[in-house]
Structure formats: C-alpha cells, structure tokens
Design a protein around this motif. Structure first.
Motif, PDB file in Angstrom:
ATOM      1  N   GLU A  90       0.748  -1.015  -0.069  1.00  0.00           N
ATOM      2  CA  GLU A  90      -0.016  -0.077  -0.034  1.00  0.00           C
ATOM      3  C   GLU A  90       0.958   1.265  -0.075  1.00  0.00           C
ATOM      4  OE1 GLU A  90      -0.292  -2.571   2.163  1.00  0.00           O
ATOM      5  OE2 GLU A  90      -2.154  -3.315   1.334  1.00  0.00           O
ATOM      6  N   GLN A  91       1.819   1.266   1.028  1.00  0.00           N
ATOM      7  CA  GLN A  91       2.909   2.406   0.638  1.00  0.00           C
ATOM      8  C   GLN A  91       3.613   2.634  -0.511  1.00  0.00           C
ATOM      9  OE1 GLN A  91       4.910   1.032   4.052  1.00  0.00           O
ATOM     10  NE2 GLN A  91       4.531   2.661   5.346  1.00  0.00           N
ATOM     11  N   ILE A  92       4.033   1.410  -1.036  1.00  0.00           N
ATOM     12  CA  ILE A  92       4.574   1.725  -2.416  1.00  0.00           C
ATOM     13  C   ILE A  92       3.752   2.253  -3.355  1.00  0.00           C
ATOM     14  CG2 ILE A  92       5.663   0.097  -4.354  1.00  0.00           C
ATOM     15  CD1 ILE A  92       6.724  -1.715  -1.945  1.00  0.00           C
ATOM     16  N   GLU A  93       2.241   1.785  -3.571  1.00  0.00           N
ATOM     17  CA  GLU A  93       1.579   1.966  -4.524  1.00  0.00           C
ATOM     18  C   GLU A  93       1.263   3.839  -4.140  1.00  0.00           C
ATOM     19  OE1 GLU A  93      -3.140   1.007  -5.959  1.00  0.00           O
ATOM     20  OE2 GLU A  93      -2.253  -0.249  -4.529  1.00  0.00           O
ATOM     21  N   ALA A  94       0.964   3.924  -3.063  1.00  0.00           N
ATOM     22  CA  ALA A  94       0.807   5.599  -2.794  1.00  0.00           C
ATOM     23  C   ALA A  94       1.923   6.395  -3.251  1.00  0.00           C
ATOM     24  CB  ALA A  94       0.581   5.664  -1.243  1.00  0.00           C
ATOM     25  N   LEU A  95       3.116   5.840  -3.065  1.00  0.00           N
ATOM     26  CA  LEU A  95       4.272   6.733  -3.512  1.00  0.00           C
ATOM     27  C   LEU A  95       4.418   6.572  -4.991  1.00  0.00           C
ATOM     28  CD1 LEU A  95       6.610   5.482  -0.813  1.00  0.00           C
ATOM     29  CD2 LEU A  95       6.108   7.758  -1.059  1.00  0.00           C
ATOM     30  N   ALA A  96       3.791   5.533  -5.534  1.00  0.00           N
ATOM     31  CA  ALA A  96       4.033   5.649  -7.124  1.00  0.00           C
ATOM     32  C   ALA A  96       3.069   6.491  -7.642  1.00  0.00           C
ATOM     33  CB  ALA A  96       3.706   4.053  -7.684  1.00  0.00           C
ATOM     34  N   LYS A  97       2.046   6.772  -6.967  1.00  0.00           N
ATOM     35  CA  LYS A  97       0.840   7.707  -7.252  1.00  0.00           C
ATOM     36  C   LYS A  97       1.194   9.072  -7.121  1.00  0.00           C
ATOM     37  CE  LYS A  97      -2.186   4.680  -8.769  1.00  0.00           C
ATOM     38  NZ  LYS A  97      -2.782   4.867 -10.338  1.00  0.00           N
ATOM     39  N   ALA A  98       2.397   9.341  -6.406  1.00  0.00           N
ATOM     40  CA  ALA A  98       2.421  10.740  -5.913  1.00  0.00           C
ATOM     41  C   ALA A  98       3.068  11.667  -7.422  1.00  0.00           C
ATOM     42  CB  ALA A  98       3.585  10.775  -4.948  1.00  0.00           C
ATOM     43  N   PRO A  99       3.916  11.245  -8.042  1.00  0.00           N
ATOM     44  CA  PRO A  99       4.204  11.946  -9.193  1.00  0.00           C
ATOM     45  C   PRO A  99       3.062  12.209 -10.297  1.00  0.00           C
ATOM     46  CG  PRO A  99       5.835  10.192  -8.765  1.00  0.00           C
ATOM     47  CD  PRO A  99       4.816   9.952  -8.072  1.00  0.00           C
ATOM     48  N   PRO A 100       3.042  13.108 -10.745  1.00  0.00           N
ATOM     49  CA  PRO A 100       1.879  13.251 -11.963  1.00  0.00           C
ATOM     50  C   PRO A 100       2.293  12.230 -13.144  1.00  0.00           C
ATOM     51  CG  PRO A 100       2.787  15.340 -11.393  1.00  0.00           C
ATOM     52  CD  PRO A 100       3.774  14.527 -10.584  1.00  0.00           C
ATOM     53  N   LEU A 101       3.245  11.626 -13.073  1.00  0.00           N
ATOM     54  CA  LEU A 101       3.548  10.707 -13.957  1.00  0.00           C
ATOM     55  C   LEU A 101       3.023   9.281 -13.717  1.00  0.00           C
ATOM     56  CD1 LEU A 101       6.890  11.333 -15.737  1.00  0.00           C
ATOM     57  CD2 LEU A 101       4.744  11.908 -16.656  1.00  0.00           C
ATOM     58  N   GLU A 102       2.748   9.157 -12.459  1.00  0.00           N
ATOM     59  CA  GLU A 102       1.861   8.177 -11.679  1.00  0.00           C
ATOM     60  C   GLU A 102       2.669   6.561 -11.854  1.00  0.00           C
ATOM     61  OE1 GLU A 102      -2.181   7.940 -12.599  1.00  0.00           O
ATOM     62  OE2 GLU A 102      -2.658   9.620 -11.199  1.00  0.00           O
ATOM     63  N   ARG A 103       4.279   6.859 -11.574  1.00  0.00           N
ATOM     64  CA  ARG A 103       5.005   5.510 -11.444  1.00  0.00           C
ATOM     65  C   ARG A 103       6.066   5.778 -10.743  1.00  0.00           C
ATOM     66  NH1 ARG A 103       9.576   5.468 -14.600  1.00  0.00           N
ATOM     67  NH2 ARG A 103       9.745   6.830 -16.202  1.00  0.00           N
ATOM     68  N   LEU A 104       6.943   4.739 -10.268  1.00  0.00           N
ATOM     69  CA  LEU A 104       7.859   4.806  -9.488  1.00  0.00           C
ATOM     70  C   LEU A 104       9.061   5.188 -10.511  1.00  0.00           C
ATOM     71  CD1 LEU A 104       8.063   1.903  -6.943  1.00  0.00           C
ATOM     72  CD2 LEU A 104       7.545   4.567  -6.429  1.00  0.00           C
ATOM     73  N   GLY A 105      10.260   5.766 -10.210  1.00  0.00           N
ATOM     74  CA  GLY A 105      11.237   5.963 -11.275  1.00  0.00           C
ATOM     75  C   GLY A 105      11.736   4.727 -11.211  1.00  0.00           C
ATOM     76  N   THR A 106      12.962   4.262 -12.154  1.00  0.00           N
ATOM     77  CA  THR A 106      13.720   3.197 -12.442  1.00  0.00           C
ATOM     78  C   THR A 106      15.074   3.747 -12.402  1.00  0.00           C
ATOM     79  OG1 THR A 106      14.035   3.431 -14.594  1.00  0.00           O
ATOM     80  CG2 THR A 106      11.967   2.208 -13.872  1.00  0.00           C
ATOM     81  N   PRO A 107      15.856   2.761 -11.781  1.00  0.00           N
ATOM     82  CA  PRO A 107      17.448   3.130 -11.855  1.00  0.00           C
ATOM     83  C   PRO A 107      17.872   3.486 -13.228  1.00  0.00           C
ATOM     84  CG  PRO A 107      17.122   1.267 -10.389  1.00  0.00           C
ATOM     85  CD  PRO A 107      15.651   1.435 -11.104  1.00  0.00           C
ATOM     86  N   GLY A 108      17.362   3.107 -14.043  1.00  0.00           N
ATOM     87  CA  GLY A 108      17.702   3.300 -15.503  1.00  0.00           C
ATOM     88  C   GLY A 108      17.242   4.896 -15.862  1.00  0.00           C
ATOM     89  N   ASP A 109      16.047   5.478 -15.228  1.00  0.00           N
ATOM     90  CA  ASP A 109      15.761   6.804 -15.430  1.00  0.00           C
ATOM     91  C   ASP A 109      16.599   7.738 -14.804  1.00  0.00           C
ATOM     92  OD1 ASP A 109      13.207   6.047 -16.537  1.00  0.00           O
ATOM     93  OD2 ASP A 109      12.085   5.956 -14.707  1.00  0.00           O
ATOM     94  N   ILE A 110      17.272   7.261 -13.586  1.00  0.00           N
ATOM     95  CA  ILE A 110      18.466   8.132 -13.094  1.00  0.00           C
ATOM     96  C   ILE A 110      19.525   8.202 -13.817  1.00  0.00           C
ATOM     97  CG2 ILE A 110      19.325   9.042 -11.045  1.00  0.00           C
ATOM     98  CD1 ILE A 110      16.111   9.053 -10.974  1.00  0.00           C
ATOM     99  N   ALA A 111      19.857   6.999 -14.084  1.00  0.00           N
ATOM    100  CA  ALA A 111      21.227   6.914 -14.937  1.00  0.00           C
ATOM    101  C   ALA A 111      21.117   7.922 -16.351  1.00  0.00           C
ATOM    102  CB  ALA A 111      21.521   5.560 -15.138  1.00  0.00           C
ATOM    103  N   HIS A 112      20.029   7.974 -16.952  1.00  0.00           N
ATOM    104  CA  HIS A 112      19.985   8.627 -18.127  1.00  0.00           C
ATOM    105  C   HIS A 112      20.320  10.054 -17.667  1.00  0.00           C
ATOM    106  CE1 HIS A 112      18.250   5.608 -20.351  1.00  0.00           C
ATOM    107  NE2 HIS A 112      17.235   5.447 -19.834  1.00  0.00           N
ATOM    108  N   VAL A 113      19.985  10.812 -16.699  1.00  0.00           N
ATOM    109  CA  VAL A 113      20.191  11.968 -16.078  1.00  0.00           C
ATOM    110  C   VAL A 113      21.746  12.184 -15.752  1.00  0.00           C
ATOM    111  CG1 VAL A 113      19.615  13.670 -14.379  1.00  0.00           C
ATOM    112  CG2 VAL A 113      17.910  12.258 -15.130  1.00  0.00           C
TER     113      VAL A 113
END
Length: 254
Positions: A207-230
């Motif tokens: 439940e906590q993970i789902e709530a945090l995934a919904k927090a960004p407007p993109l409505e998902r968790l980031g991935t390590p790859g997302d951050i590596a691109h940055v």
C-alpha cells in the motif's frame, strides 16, 4: 581496500569514471550506463564484493572496461587510495558519481542517535570526503555528480535524518561548484523521487509503495535507468553547461 581487477591499462585519451555505491541499484545502473557511453568505470563498494563483481562482469560482457574497488566512502584514506589506484591504472579521473548512501526511517522523536550518527557519517562525511578528492583530482572537462533526495522538498514524515543529511549534500555540492571556478569542471546534484531500488522498497508495504508511485504526476515509480540517463547527460559534453544545480528527477513531484 581489496580491489577486484578485470581491466588492462587504458589509453590516456579514454575518459574514466569512479562510481561510488556502484554495486547495486542506482549506482549499478549509472556504472553500466557510463560504460555504454565509452567510459572506463571504477565501481566502488563498501562491503558487497559479490554484487560489485556482478556489475563489473555485466560491463565487461557488454564490451566495456571496469574494475571493482572496495572503500568506505567516509574513510578519507581508503577513498584517496581508490583515486590513486584509478590514476595509476588509467591515467586520471574525468567523472565522479557519488551514489553511496544510507537510509534510516524513523520519526524524529524516536530516532536512535547512534543511527543518526551512522546516517550522517555516510551521507554527509562520505559526500564531503569523495567531493574533496574529486576537487583535487578531476581533470579539466570533468564532472562531479552527487545524490540528494526529493524528500528534501516533499518533507515526508519519518525521513528526518535522511533529508537532513541530503540537505547537507546539496549545500556541499553547490558551494563546490563555485569553488571550482576556472577549472572547467561541473558539479551537480541529482535528487531522485521514489525509485524502485532495494533501498527504497525495503520495509515498505504494498500500500505504501502504491501510494508513493501515485505521488508524481506521471503516476509511477522511477527506475534506476531513469536516473542513470540523467547522470549520463550531466557528465556528457552535451550537459556540460549545466553546473551548480540540484536536478529533481522525480516525475513531476515538488
């Protein structure tokens, strides 16, 4: 320091990176991404030599070059030895990405102060030690990237110790960017939002993970790859005009 070496001496023209905390999670994704960009990568780890070896093997299997080097990032002598080894092996250092960190969740009123000391030792002293060596050793055209957290802005309960340390990281790196004036070296901090790593997922309910995934407007968790691109952009020639910034890579959270 107990190095695991799988690399031969490199031509002096090849760019070289040190990635702390490179054995797992975001650090591993960053190490593998930089290797795909053609950098030689030194994968630093504190204790998990098996995971560090797996990172090195993944890089070499894909045609890259990597070594694994063990050091506690808060130990200035061990960190200096890592930089010495990389200089001796590859001729110098062009990129330092400081991913190593420690997380402890607790309301401020209940936090064991020994736990606070451990978190700050890794996240504040460790950042200072690695940044100090980077400032002394990076070649012109190089980059230093540290890691904060978007919780500094979102102020989630139970993150008091972690956010306090990461606020210090932001201060250290933004000041360092100004101190390196004239050196042609960029210094930036990446502040991820909720990202699906073992460190983030550990101890949280579905439940906590789902709530945090919904927090960004993109409505998902980031991935390590997302951050590596940055990180790959910030340490590239294309990203070299970005300097002295905190980049909140969080899908649109505060």
């Amino acid at each position: 320091m107990n190095p695991t070496d799988t690399a031969a001496p490199e031509a002096a023209s090849r760019r070289v990176a040190i990635v702390t905390g490179g054995s797992r999670g975001i650090g591993r994704a960053v190490a593998e991404r930089l290797a795909r960009e053609g950098l030689v990568v030194a994968v630093n780890h504190a204790s998990d030599s098996g995971s560090a070896r797996e990172t090195v093997e993944a890089i070499t299997a894909a045609g890259g070059r990597a070594i694994a080097l063990r050091a506690d990032v808060a130990d200035e002598h061990a960190v200096a030895a890592v930089f010495d080894r990389v200089r001796d092996e590859f001729g110098g250092v062009d990129v330092v990405v400081h991913c190593a960190g420690r997380l402890a969740l607790s309301p401020i009123a209940d936090l064991d102060l020994d736990v606070l000391d451990a978190v700050l030792r890794t996240n504040v002293r460790g950042t200072f030690v690695v940044a100090q060596q980077a400032a002394r050793r990076l070649r012109a055209g190089g980059s230093f990237v540290a890691f904060s957290t978007s919780v500094v802005a979102t102020r989630f309960p139970a993150y008091g110790a972690y956010a306090a340390g990461k606020g210090a990281v932001e201060a250290i790196t933004l000041i360092l960017a100004r101190e390196l004036r004239g050196r042609d070296i960029t210094v930036n901090t990446v502040a991820p939002g909720p990202t699906a790593t073992d460190l983030f997922l550990d101890g949280k309910t579905e439940e906590q993970i789902e709530a945090l995934a919904k927090a960004p407007p993109l409505e998902r968790l980031g991935t390590p790859g997302d951050i590596a691109h940055v990180v790959a952009f910030l340490t590239s020639a294309q990203g070299h005009w970005v300097n002295g910034q905190v980049l909140r890579a969080n899908g649109g959270m505060i």
